[in-house]
Design an enzyme around this catalytic site. Structure first.
Site, PDB file in Angstrom:
ATOM      1  N   ARG A  98     -10.573  -3.548   3.580  1.00 49.19           N
ATOM      2  CA  ARG A  98      -9.943  -4.658   2.870  1.00 49.19           C
ATOM      3  C   ARG A  98     -10.719  -5.944   3.144  1.00 49.19           C
ATOM      4  O   ARG A  98     -10.987  -6.729   2.237  1.00 49.19           O
ATOM      5  CB  ARG A  98      -8.478  -4.811   3.322  1.00 49.19           C
ATOM      6  CG  ARG A  98      -7.540  -3.703   2.846  1.00 49.19           C
ATOM      7  CD  ARG A  98      -7.352  -3.737   1.345  1.00 49.19           C
ATOM      8  NE  ARG A  98      -6.916  -5.040   0.903  1.00 49.19           N
ATOM      9  CZ  ARG A  98      -5.641  -5.453   0.914  1.00 49.19           C
ATOM     10  NH1 ARG A  98      -4.691  -4.624   1.271  1.00 49.19           N
ATOM     11  NH2 ARG A  98      -5.319  -6.668   0.497  1.00 49.19           N
ATOM     12  N   ARG A 140       0.265 -13.261  -3.205  1.00 46.59           N
ATOM     13  CA  ARG A 140       1.021 -12.003  -3.299  1.00 46.59           C
ATOM     14  C   ARG A 140       2.380 -12.357  -3.872  1.00 46.59           C
ATOM     15  O   ARG A 140       3.122 -13.138  -3.262  1.00 46.59           O
ATOM     16  CB  ARG A 140       1.157 -11.372  -1.908  1.00 46.59           C
ATOM     17  CG  ARG A 140       2.161 -10.254  -1.833  1.00 46.59           C
ATOM     18  CD  ARG A 140       2.064  -9.458  -0.553  1.00 46.59           C
ATOM     19  NE  ARG A 140       0.897  -8.598  -0.603  1.00 46.59           N
ATOM     20  CZ  ARG A 140       0.692  -7.565   0.233  1.00 46.59           C
ATOM     21  NH1 ARG A 140       1.579  -7.278   1.175  1.00 46.59           N
ATOM     22  NH2 ARG A 140      -0.395  -6.821   0.125  1.00 46.59           N
ATOM     23  N   HIS A 183      -2.809  -4.221  -7.648  1.00 48.41           N
ATOM     24  CA  HIS A 183      -3.254  -4.527  -6.279  1.00 48.41           C
ATOM     25  C   HIS A 183      -4.784  -4.381  -6.243  1.00 48.41           C
ATOM     26  O   HIS A 183      -5.326  -3.468  -5.629  1.00 48.41           O
ATOM     27  CB  HIS A 183      -2.571  -3.572  -5.295  1.00 48.41           C
ATOM     28  CG  HIS A 183      -2.620  -4.027  -3.864  1.00 48.41           C
ATOM     29  ND1 HIS A 183      -3.240  -5.191  -3.468  1.00 48.41           N
ATOM     30  CD2 HIS A 183      -2.118  -3.470  -2.727  1.00 48.41           C
ATOM     31  CE1 HIS A 183      -3.112  -5.328  -2.156  1.00 48.41           C
ATOM     32  NE2 HIS A 183      -2.446  -4.303  -1.679  1.00 48.41           N
ATOM     33  N   ASP A 230       0.943   6.634  -2.106  1.00 51.07           N
ATOM     34  CA  ASP A 230       1.490   5.350  -1.659  1.00 51.07           C
ATOM     35  C   ASP A 230       2.994   5.545  -1.485  1.00 51.07           C
ATOM     36  O   ASP A 230       3.567   6.566  -1.907  1.00 51.07           O
ATOM     37  CB  ASP A 230       1.163   4.266  -2.716  1.00 51.07           C
ATOM     38  CG  ASP A 230       1.650   2.882  -2.312  1.00 51.07           C
ATOM     39  OD1 ASP A 230       1.950   2.664  -1.116  1.00 51.07           O
ATOM     40  OD2 ASP A 230       1.737   1.996  -3.204  1.00 51.07           O
ATOM     41  N   CYS A 245      -2.845   3.354   0.959  1.00 54.24           N
ATOM     42  CA  CYS A 245      -3.077   1.910   1.156  1.00 54.24           C
ATOM     43  C   CYS A 245      -2.378   1.392   2.402  1.00 54.24           C
ATOM     44  O   CYS A 245      -2.759   0.348   2.919  1.00 54.24           O
ATOM     45  CB  CYS A 245      -2.607   1.152  -0.075  1.00 54.24           C
ATOM     46  SG  CYS A 245      -0.862   1.389  -0.422  1.00 54.24           S
ATOM     47  N   GLN A 299      -6.871  -3.975  -2.975  1.00 54.20           N
ATOM     48  CA  GLN A 299      -6.751  -2.642  -2.388  1.00 54.20           C
ATOM     49  C   GLN A 299      -7.753  -1.685  -3.031  1.00 54.20           C
ATOM     50  O   GLN A 299      -8.442  -0.927  -2.348  1.00 54.20           O
ATOM     51  CB  GLN A 299      -5.312  -2.124  -2.580  1.00 54.20           C
ATOM     52  CG  GLN A 299      -5.077  -0.787  -1.930  1.00 54.20           C
ATOM     53  CD  GLN A 299      -5.204  -0.840  -0.412  1.00 54.20           C
ATOM     54  OE1 GLN A 299      -4.612  -1.680   0.232  1.00 54.20           O
ATOM     55  NE2 GLN A 299      -6.003   0.040   0.163  1.00 54.20           N
TER      56      GLN A 299
HETATM   57  N1  NVA Z   1       3.199  -0.118  -3.676  1.00 54.33           N
HETATM   58  C1  NVA Z   1       3.343  -0.828  -2.415  1.00 54.33           C
HETATM   59  C2  NVA Z   1       2.018  -1.220  -1.883  1.00 54.33           C
HETATM   60  C3  NVA Z   1       2.058  -1.871  -0.542  1.00 54.33           C
HETATM   61  C4  NVA Z   1       0.710  -2.306  -0.055  1.00 54.33           C
HETATM   62  C5  NVA Z   1       4.232  -2.051  -2.616  1.00 54.33           C
HETATM   63  O1  NVA Z   1       4.069  -2.744  -3.622  1.00 54.33           O
HETATM   64  O2  NVA Z   1       5.070  -2.283  -1.760  1.00 54.33           O
HETATM   65  N1   CP Z   2      -2.149  -2.267   1.863  1.00 54.77           N
HETATM   66  C1   CP Z   2      -1.627  -3.507   1.980  1.00 54.77           C
HETATM   67  O1   CP Z   2      -1.698  -4.331   1.076  1.00 54.77           O
HETATM   68  O2   CP Z   2      -1.021  -3.739   3.171  1.00 54.77           O
HETATM   69  P1   CP Z   2      -0.091  -4.984   3.510  1.00 54.77           P
HETATM   70  O3   CP Z   2       1.114  -4.904   2.623  1.00 54.77           O
HETATM   71  O4   CP Z   2       0.261  -4.825   4.958  1.00 54.77           O
HETATM   72  O5   CP Z   2      -0.852  -6.247   3.264  1.00 54.77           O
END
Ligand code: NVA
Ligand code: CP
Length: 331
Positions: free
Chosen positions: A317, A129, A156, A250, A289, A159
């Protein structure tokens, strides 16, 4: 009849891997999953079907990753991704090693090249990540084991696999389904667009003009859509959610992004509330998500309502990621 437990060593001892894979029904997936666009529609559906098998009968797959180790690198916080990967890998008989990089970004202590060349010596796959998607491209270039994107600023894919699984397992035919994403045209939105066009579905993005999805993602999605028969519409008109099987939103401010009053003001009209869900229709599912911000991108009434499937998405997930791990690592 009892179905035998599938082990990687059993697969590896086969003289015909392709036949073994075909007989077991595992889809062939490319080396890396950096964005959903790396997968075509049939492969996505194959992974979703495998995820349904994994969900129904996890014991059958309990040794698929026996003896394997997977690196989990996080430059940003996580609940769902970390939990679902650690638990999921354990359920497949593998071992996860966590690298919390939140205080020391990838590439700062040593180059991404050197990181990749080290990791490939110990691990069977790397899940990362990251803040900048380019770091994943570089890691995949220099690391000779599969790289899984567990969220970047642009995509992502894990997801989206879970989201499509949530629809598919309910019996919805994705190619005939309409999903409306409402809000910030962010990483989650980009992956959902790629997923829906790959499976030949109908994708509508409803966002303010100054916070829509990346035009390059849309342009590429239109090319794919021309091949798959998918439909894609980008608009700022909430009426375009009419008839959608699912309405998705989101957070308005993604991790690592600086919140500005101007962005919040632009998005205020795109909150998913009961009125917006009514446009979609009484059967429309609500998707997110997570993490969610009740009162911001979605009202509590909607996310806590009967049509909300957000916790199914969270559970899925694990099953969706495990499907990719099984398909990728069991050959
Ligand atoms: N768009 C959000 C998704 C979190 C799972 C982010 O990147 O923070
Ligand atoms: N939806 C998702 O990726 O959640 P986290 O950021 O908690 O991993």
């Amino acid at each position: 009849m009892t179905t035998p437990t599938i082990t990687t060593s059993a697969l590896r001892s086969s003289t015909n891997h392709a036949k073994a894979s075909t007989a077991l029904g595992f889809p062939l997936v490319p080396q890396n999953l950096l964005e959903i666009g790396d997968l075509d529609g049939p492969t996505i559906i194959g992974l979703l079907d495998l995820a349904i098998e994994l969900k129904a009968d996890p014991a059958r797959f309990s040794q698929v990753l026996g003896g394997m180790s997977i690196a989990l690198i996080f430059e940003k916080p996580s609940l769902r991704t970390r939990a679902s990967l650690e638990v999921g890998i354990h359920r497949l008989g593998g071992h996860a090693v966590l690298f919390d990089q939140q205080d020391s970004l990838i590439g700062a202590r040593e180059s991404v090249h050197d990181l990749g060349r080290n990791l490939e010596r110990w691990f069977d796959a790397v899940a990362a990540r990251v803040h900048r998607h380019e770091v994943l491209d570089e890691l995949a270039t220099y690391c000779d084991v599969p790289v899984l994107n567990t969220l970047s600023d642009r995509h992502h894919p894990c997801q989206t696999l879970a989201d499509l699984l949530t629809l598919h397992e309910r019996g919805l035919v994705l190619a005939d389904s309409h999903v409306a994403f409402v809000g910030d045209g962010n990483n989650v939105c980009h992956s959902l667009i790629q997923g829906m066009v790959a499976v030949g579905g109908r994708m509508t993005v409803i966002s303010p003009e100054d916070h829509g999805p990346d035009p390059e993602v849309i342009e590429n999605a239109r090319v794919v859509a021309a091949r798959t028969g998918a439909e894609i519409l980008v608009t700022s008109d909430p009426a375009a959610a009419a008839g959608a099987e699912a309405v998705y939103t989101d957070s308005w401010i993604s991790m690592g992004e600086v919140e500005t009053p101007a962005k919040l003001a632009s998005l205020a009209r795109f909150r998913v509330d009961a009125a917006l869900m009514a446009i979609a229709g009484p059967k429309a599912l609500f998707m997110h998500c997570l993490p969610a911000h009740r009162g911001e991108e979605v009202t509590a009434e909607v996310i806590d309502g009967a049509n909300s499937v957000v916790f199914d998405q969270a559970e899925n997930r694990l099953h969706a990621q495990n499907a990719w791990l099984v398909a990728r690592l069991s050959r």
